[in-house]
Design a protein around this motif. Sequence first.
Motif, PDB file in Angstrom:
ATOM      1  N   ALA A   1       0.820  -1.252  -0.094  1.00 16.18           N
ATOM      2  CA  ALA A   1       0.054   0.118   0.114  1.00 16.18           C
ATOM      3  C   ALA A   1       0.743   1.218  -0.014  1.00 16.18           C
ATOM      4  O   ALA A   1       1.989   1.268   0.475  1.00 16.18           O
ATOM      5  CB  ALA A   1      -0.916  -0.009   1.311  1.00 16.18           C
ATOM      6  N   VAL A   2       0.392   2.432  -0.853  1.00 16.23           N
ATOM      7  CA  VAL A   2       1.149   3.397  -0.829  1.00 16.23           C
ATOM      8  C   VAL A   2       0.456   4.424   0.293  1.00 16.23           C
ATOM      9  O   VAL A   2      -0.723   4.625   0.073  1.00 16.23           O
ATOM     10  CB  VAL A   2       1.282   4.201  -2.307  1.00 16.23           C
ATOM     11  CG1 VAL A   2       1.924   5.416  -2.244  1.00 16.23           C
ATOM     12  CG2 VAL A   2       1.738   3.044  -3.044  1.00 16.23           C
ATOM     13  N   SER A   3       1.268   5.089   1.032  1.00 21.43           N
ATOM     14  CA  SER A   3       0.520   6.126   1.984  1.00 21.43           C
ATOM     15  C   SER A   3       0.038   7.206   1.422  1.00 21.43           C
ATOM     16  O   SER A   3       0.485   7.807   0.016  1.00 21.43           O
ATOM     17  CB  SER A   3       1.667   6.419   3.046  1.00 21.43           C
ATOM     18  OG  SER A   3       2.548   7.414   2.490  1.00 21.43           O
ATOM     19  N   LYS A   4      -0.901   7.915   2.036  1.00 22.17           N
ATOM     20  CA  LYS A   4      -1.605   9.116   1.347  1.00 22.17           C
ATOM     21  C   LYS A   4      -0.505  10.385   1.282  1.00 22.17           C
ATOM     22  O   LYS A   4      -0.530  11.113   0.654  1.00 22.17           O
ATOM     23  CB  LYS A   4      -2.686   9.595   2.405  1.00 22.17           C
ATOM     24  CG  LYS A   4      -3.886   8.632   2.110  1.00 22.17           C
ATOM     25  CD  LYS A   4      -4.955   9.228   2.855  1.00 22.17           C
ATOM     26  CE  LYS A   4      -6.207   8.304   2.889  1.00 22.17           C
ATOM     27  NZ  LYS A   4      -7.384   8.801   3.607  1.00 22.17           N
ATOM     28  N   SER A   5       0.536  10.292   2.183  1.00 21.33           N
ATOM     29  CA  SER A   5       1.362  11.458   2.317  1.00 21.33           C
ATOM     30  C   SER A   5       2.436  11.261   1.142  1.00 21.33           C
ATOM     31  O   SER A   5       2.846  12.164   0.398  1.00 21.33           O
ATOM     32  CB  SER A   5       2.030  11.345   3.414  1.00 21.33           C
ATOM     33  OG  SER A   5       2.948  10.133   3.682  1.00 21.33           O
ATOM     34  N   ARG A   6       2.516   9.985   0.528  1.00 17.35           N
ATOM     35  CA  ARG A   6       3.432   9.759  -0.416  1.00 17.35           C
ATOM     36  C   ARG A   6       2.674  10.036  -1.700  1.00 17.35           C
ATOM     37  O   ARG A   6       3.499  10.790  -2.613  1.00 17.35           O
ATOM     38  CB  ARG A   6       4.138   8.146  -0.400  1.00 17.35           C
ATOM     39  CG  ARG A   6       5.060   7.888  -1.568  1.00 17.35           C
ATOM     40  CD  ARG A   6       5.621   6.522  -1.496  1.00 17.35           C
ATOM     41  NE  ARG A   6       6.456   6.196  -2.254  1.00 17.35           N
ATOM     42  CZ  ARG A   6       7.976   6.667  -2.538  1.00 17.35           C
ATOM     43  NH1 ARG A   6       8.359   7.510  -1.639  1.00 17.35           N
ATOM     44  NH2 ARG A   6       8.430   6.239  -3.665  1.00 17.35           N
TER      45      ARG A   6
END
Length: 200
Positions: free
Chosen positions: A2-7
Amino acid sequence: MAVSKSRIGWLLTIGATALTLGLQMRHTVKNTNRWPWCSYNMFSYRKSHRAMQLRTRLVTASGVCVGPTDPWGLLPLEFFRVISLLERIFFTQQDMAVREEFCRGVLARLNRAPWKGWDEVKPALLAPPGQRFAALELYLVAVDFDRCDPVDRLHVESVELVHRHDPDGVAATCPPPRWRLLDTAPAPAPATQTEGSTRP
């Protein structure tokens, strides 16, 4: 994974910045303007060696001439706006009543409330002490930047009278402007070497 929202936010910001800078660079290189991007060529752009420019001459009620000179001091606006306004009134439209009304307003303002220069607003053209302007002439001149003296506003390639506002006939009392046309003007003196100069 999963890719974080901040990234994701960081990648979107980098992408938007790269796109904006890329589009700005393209507009600068191609010298085009399309909102919100522009070419930023106000102070750096390629210009032909020849251009058409405006000059004005004012005449007092007693026949004293001021000019010909640049028309920037006719209005309390930035000099480039003065040129745009003159082009609109004297070239874009042909209504003589509009031209005459404009000239009357310019002379009235110069006589009533001259202004001081500030930043890109040039100071008002001034009549000699105790006199009032009564006539206005506008000329279109051709200037060759390679051959005309940039300081001498009378040194031009050709000249054409565009409009004369002279309700009292005072301009006839003035001698014609002493234009220095390229064909008849003496060649400019060669530059001389000054003391301490390193130029050959």
